[in-house]
Design a protein around this motif. Sequence first.
Motif, PDB file in Angstrom:
ATOM      1  N   ARG A  79      28.389  31.159  33.673  1.00 41.06           N
ATOM      2  CA  ARG A  79      30.508  31.581  33.408  1.00 41.06           C
ATOM      3  C   ARG A  79      30.305  32.013  34.747  1.00 41.06           C
ATOM      4  O   ARG A  79      29.186  32.673  35.804  1.00 41.06           O
ATOM      5  CB  ARG A  79      30.246  32.752  32.176  1.00 41.06           C
ATOM      6  N   ARG A  80      31.417  31.980  35.942  1.00 41.63           N
ATOM      7  CA  ARG A  80      32.101  32.090  37.138  1.00 41.63           C
ATOM      8  C   ARG A  80      33.238  32.898  36.517  1.00 41.63           C
ATOM      9  O   ARG A  80      33.643  32.720  35.707  1.00 41.63           O
ATOM     10  CB  ARG A  80      32.334  31.428  37.789  1.00 41.63           C
ATOM     11  N   LYS A  81      33.432  34.331  36.614  1.00 41.87           N
ATOM     12  CA  LYS A  81      34.222  35.266  36.225  1.00 41.87           C
ATOM     13  C   LYS A  81      35.671  35.300  37.561  1.00 41.87           C
ATOM     14  O   LYS A  81      35.245  35.818  39.058  1.00 41.87           O
ATOM     15  CB  LYS A  81      34.249  36.507  36.237  1.00 41.87           C
ATOM     16  N   VAL A  82      36.434  34.660  37.028  1.00 42.56           N
ATOM     17  CA  VAL A  82      37.936  34.915  38.032  1.00 42.56           C
ATOM     18  C   VAL A  82      38.842  35.833  37.728  1.00 42.56           C
ATOM     19  O   VAL A  82      39.443  36.204  36.249  1.00 42.56           O
ATOM     20  CB  VAL A  82      38.075  33.232  38.136  1.00 42.56           C
ATOM     21  N   GLY A  83      39.169  36.181  39.210  1.00 41.88           N
ATOM     22  CA  GLY A  83      40.574  37.571  38.942  1.00 41.88           C
ATOM     23  C   GLY A  83      41.269  35.735  39.816  1.00 41.88           C
ATOM     24  O   GLY A  83      41.564  36.077  40.443  1.00 41.88           O
ATOM     25  N   ILE A  84      42.993  36.434  38.734  1.00 40.34           N
ATOM     26  CA  ILE A  84      43.705  35.703  39.426  1.00 40.34           C
ATOM     27  C   ILE A  84      44.817  36.824  39.379  1.00 40.34           C
ATOM     28  O   ILE A  84      44.994  38.231  39.661  1.00 40.34           O
ATOM     29  CB  ILE A  84      44.950  34.923  38.007  1.00 40.34           C
ATOM     30  N   ILE A  85      44.756  36.848  41.098  1.00 41.78           N
ATOM     31  CA  ILE A  85      45.957  37.932  42.399  1.00 41.78           C
ATOM     32  C   ILE A  85      47.518  37.434  42.332  1.00 41.78           C
ATOM     33  O   ILE A  85      47.832  36.141  42.651  1.00 41.78           O
ATOM     34  CB  ILE A  85      45.563  37.694  44.052  1.00 41.78           C
ATOM     35  N   GLY A  86      48.620  37.644  41.033  1.00 39.38           N
ATOM     36  CA  GLY A  86      50.242  36.916  41.574  1.00 39.38           C
ATOM     37  C   GLY A  86      49.999  37.049  39.750  1.00 39.38           C
ATOM     38  O   GLY A  86      49.865  36.095  38.748  1.00 39.38           O
ATOM     39  N   ALA A  87      50.824  37.521  39.334  1.00 40.73           N
ATOM     40  CA  ALA A  87      51.264  38.118  37.785  1.00 40.73           C
ATOM     41  C   ALA A  87      52.470  37.034  37.932  1.00 40.73           C
ATOM     42  O   ALA A  87      53.020  37.061  36.589  1.00 40.73           O
ATOM     43  CB  ALA A  87      51.122  38.804  36.722  1.00 40.73           C
ATOM     44  N   GLY A  88      52.637  36.355  38.274  1.00 42.20           N
ATOM     45  CA  GLY A  88      54.344  35.566  38.652  1.00 42.20           C
ATOM     46  C   GLY A  88      54.651  34.023  37.557  1.00 42.20           C
ATOM     47  O   GLY A  88      53.337  33.884  36.976  1.00 42.20           O
ATOM     48  N   ASN A  89      55.126  33.293  37.659  1.00 45.73           N
ATOM     49  CA  ASN A  89      55.132  31.771  36.652  1.00 45.73           C
ATOM     50  C   ASN A  89      53.756  31.598  36.891  1.00 45.73           C
ATOM     51  O   ASN A  89      53.585  30.829  36.255  1.00 45.73           O
ATOM     52  CB  ASN A  89      56.389  31.412  37.273  1.00 45.73           C
ATOM     53  N   LEU A  90      53.268  31.439  38.466  1.00 45.27           N
ATOM     54  CA  LEU A  90      52.061  30.457  39.047  1.00 45.27           C
ATOM     55  C   LEU A  90      51.189  30.947  38.064  1.00 45.27           C
ATOM     56  O   LEU A  90      50.023  30.516  38.017  1.00 45.27           O
ATOM     57  CB  LEU A  90      51.911  30.161  40.042  1.00 45.27           C
ATOM     58  N   GLY A  91      50.761  32.327  38.678  1.00 49.64           N
ATOM     59  CA  GLY A  91      49.548  32.813  38.091  1.00 49.64           C
ATOM     60  C   GLY A  91      49.359  33.176  36.261  1.00 49.64           C
ATOM     61  O   GLY A  91      48.107  32.965  36.244  1.00 49.64           O
ATOM     62  N   THR A  92      50.465  33.273  36.185  1.00 48.70           N
ATOM     63  CA  THR A  92      50.298  33.181  34.346  1.00 48.70           C
ATOM     64  C   THR A  92      50.632  31.994  33.823  1.00 48.70           C
ATOM     65  O   THR A  92      49.442  31.882  32.846  1.00 48.70           O
ATOM     66  CB  THR A  92      51.766  33.611  34.183  1.00 48.70           C
ATOM     67  N   ILE A 110      43.599  39.579  35.796  1.00 52.34           N
ATOM     68  CA  ILE A 110      45.450  39.331  36.417  1.00 52.34           C
ATOM     69  C   ILE A 110      46.238  40.544  37.458  1.00 52.34           C
ATOM     70  O   ILE A 110      45.928  41.388  36.122  1.00 52.34           O
ATOM     71  CB  ILE A 110      45.696  38.966  35.259  1.00 52.34           C
ATOM     72  N   TYR A 111      45.978  40.553  37.905  1.00 55.65           N
ATOM     73  CA  TYR A 111      46.713  41.135  39.047  1.00 55.65           C
ATOM     74  C   TYR A 111      47.920  41.376  39.449  1.00 55.65           C
ATOM     75  O   TYR A 111      48.441  40.158  39.915  1.00 55.65           O
ATOM     76  CB  TYR A 111      45.913  42.115  40.021  1.00 55.65           C
ATOM     77  N   ASP A 112      49.029  41.803  39.518  1.00 58.54           N
ATOM     78  CA  ASP A 112      50.094  42.124  40.416  1.00 58.54           C
ATOM     79  C   ASP A 112      50.628  43.213  40.806  1.00 58.54           C
ATOM     80  O   ASP A 112      49.637  44.455  40.668  1.00 58.54           O
ATOM     81  CB  ASP A 112      50.994  42.226  39.059  1.00 58.54           C
ATOM     82  N   VAL A 130      46.832  45.914  41.429  1.00 58.21           N
ATOM     83  CA  VAL A 130      46.262  45.360  42.446  1.00 58.21           C
ATOM     84  C   VAL A 130      45.502  46.101  42.882  1.00 58.21           C
ATOM     85  O   VAL A 130      44.244  46.008  43.589  1.00 58.21           O
ATOM     86  CB  VAL A 130      46.924  44.843  43.632  1.00 58.21           C
ATOM     87  N   GLU A 131      45.915  47.413  43.105  1.00 49.64           N
ATOM     88  CA  GLU A 131      44.884  48.208  43.791  1.00 49.64           C
ATOM     89  C   GLU A 131      43.262  48.557  42.887  1.00 49.64           C
ATOM     90  O   GLU A 131      43.259  49.452  43.494  1.00 49.64           O
ATOM     91  CB  GLU A 131      45.463  50.193  43.881  1.00 49.64           C
ATOM     92  N   PRO A 134      39.432  46.596  44.440  1.00 50.31           N
ATOM     93  CA  PRO A 134      38.172  46.781  44.918  1.00 50.31           C
ATOM     94  C   PRO A 134      37.105  47.513  43.695  1.00 50.31           C
ATOM     95  O   PRO A 134      35.804  47.008  43.955  1.00 50.31           O
ATOM     96  CB  PRO A 134      38.064  47.605  45.858  1.00 50.31           C
ATOM     97  N   GLU A 135      37.159  48.261  42.827  1.00 51.00           N
ATOM     98  CA  GLU A 135      36.954  48.939  41.244  1.00 51.00           C
ATOM     99  C   GLU A 135      36.444  47.579  41.025  1.00 51.00           C
ATOM    100  O   GLU A 135      35.060  47.973  40.182  1.00 51.00           O
ATOM    101  CB  GLU A 135      37.591  49.984  41.065  1.00 51.00           C
ATOM    102  N   ASP A 136      36.861  47.091  40.186  1.00 51.84           N
ATOM    103  CA  ASP A 136      36.698  45.952  39.604  1.00 51.84           C
ATOM    104  C   ASP A 136      35.721  44.464  40.052  1.00 51.84           C
ATOM    105  O   ASP A 136      35.217  44.781  39.399  1.00 51.84           O
ATOM    106  CB  ASP A 136      38.196  45.223  38.943  1.00 51.84           C
TER     107      ASP A 136
END
Length: 201
Positions: A79-92, A110-112, A130-131, A134-136
Amino acid sequence: MSQLSPATVARLPRYLRLLEENADTETVSSEFLARATRVTAANVRRDLAALGFQGTRGVGYSTAALAARIRRELGLDRRRKVGIIGAGNLGTALAGYTFLQKRGFEVAAIYDSDPRRIGTDTAGMRVRDVESMPEDVAAGVFDMAILAVPASAAQSVAEALVAAGIRSMLNFAPVRIEVPDHVAVRQVDLSHELQVLSYYG
């Protein structure tokens, strides 16, 4: 992992999808794969030889074994784990895209940067600051990233991801980002693609 050309890597997912669609067929030929993926049979044979995978003359390639080999080469045997940066319409929308799960990708976070979005729920997840990226990343929360941010933020977000250790990104921002050679970026510019299609329509 083999050292494959970018063109070969780009074709492997097409082969894999076709193999999965024909999983009840014991063997497939290079000609069959070529017709379905719009390349030559010679291209197919070279691609598969680069994987170290050989077929049987007059019989073809084992469908199940070849699919397993391509999954392993693409890193899809886990399984590959993905982070989405941007929780606007597209990210959501991307966070709720269930087909990603079916292809072996887990949207893990998901980050914003907008305080109005941080802490809210979207697609069953809490939007993170979003800050905290790096820790995540260091904690193994995600190892691939999707950028769904405005063009003005894309480069700085990409740099933060690279600094955190991310080596694979899918960029939906309508701007090309600069990254070191060891980082892979795939660009998806929806407006560009629609402009190309507009010529034909």
